[in-house]
Design a protein around this motif. Structure first.
Motif, short mmCIF file in Angstrom:
data_model
loop_
_atom_site.label_atom_id
_atom_site.label_comp_id
_atom_site.label_asym_id
_atom_site.label_seq_id
_atom_site.Cartn_x
_atom_site.Cartn_y
_atom_site.Cartn_z
N LEU A 16 1.19 -1.35 -0.03
CA LEU A 16 0.18 -0.13 0.17
C LEU A 16 1.07 1.29 0.23
N ALA A 17 1.94 1.87 0.34
CA ALA A 17 3.01 1.99 0.88
C ALA A 17 3.35 2.76 -0.65
N LYS A 18 3.19 2.50 -1.61
CA LYS A 18 3.91 2.30 -3.29
C LYS A 18 3.20 2.71 -3.74
N GLU A 19 2.12 2.33 -3.54
CA GLU A 19 0.40 2.93 -4.02
C GLU A 19 0.11 4.74 -3.73
N VAL A 20 0.37 4.86 -2.05
CA VAL A 20 -0.75 5.87 -1.20
C VAL A 20 -0.25 7.24 -2.51
N GLU A 21 0.74 7.13 -3.12
CA GLU A 21 0.74 8.22 -4.04
C GLU A 21 -0.29 9.04 -5.34
N SER A 22 -0.08 7.28 -5.78
CA SER A 22 -0.82 7.62 -6.66
C SER A 22 -2.72 7.98 -6.71
N GLN A 62 -8.74 9.77 3.10
CA GLN A 62 -9.12 8.13 2.98
C GLN A 62 -7.65 7.56 3.89
N VAL A 63 -7.30 7.63 1.93
CA VAL A 63 -6.15 6.69 2.07
C VAL A 63 -4.79 7.46 3.03
N GLY A 64 -5.35 8.47 3.27
CA GLY A 64 -4.20 9.26 4.19
C GLY A 64 -4.42 8.04 5.45
N ARG A 65 -5.31 8.21 5.86
CA ARG A 65 -5.61 7.27 6.78
C ARG A 65 -5.55 6.03 7.07
N LEU A 66 -5.19 4.98 5.52
CA LEU A 66 -4.69 3.65 6.45
C LEU A 66 -3.60 3.13 6.09
N ALA A 73 -2.50 -1.51 13.64
CA ALA A 73 -3.04 -3.70 13.75
C ALA A 73 -2.03 -3.80 13.27
N ILE A 74 -0.22 -3.61 13.15
CA ILE A 74 0.15 -4.85 13.02
C ILE A 74 0.98 -4.43 14.50
N ARG A 75 0.85 -3.52 15.15
CA ARG A 75 1.44 -3.25 16.64
C ARG A 75 0.61 -4.02 17.29
#
Length: 93
Positions: A16-22, A62-66, A73-75
């Protein structure tokens, strides 16, 4: 044993981090085109521009919240789980 759910969440976060900007700028071009009188002019064009600009802003929010949601969730996941828990998770995915 290592928690397979935590591993999957980490992979999802990296992908997801790779896609956030687009994703966050997905509607930027169309919103600018409609709002810039290049594509469409008039009352309806202005209305569509406002709608599209609003959706672009909401999508960005919304993308900024993901990523923070995934980080939380990982923590919350333990590093290690029992073999039975790992098998149960693997069967459910």
């Amino acid at each position: 044993m290592p928690n397979p759910r935590k591993a999957d969440l980490r992979k999802l976060r990296n992908d997801l981090a790779k896609e956030v900007e687009s994703l966050s700028r997905a509607l930027k071009g169309p919103a600018e085109d409609i709002g810039g009188d290049k594509v469409w002019v008039g009352k309806n064009a202005r209305s569509w521009h406002r709608e599209l600009a609003g959706r672009h802003r909401k999508l960005g929010e919304q993308v900024g919240r993901l990523l923070p949601m995934l980080d939380a969730a990982i923590r919350d996941e333990p590093e290690k789980v029992s073999a039975a828990q790992a098998r149960t998770y693997q069967r459910s995915v």
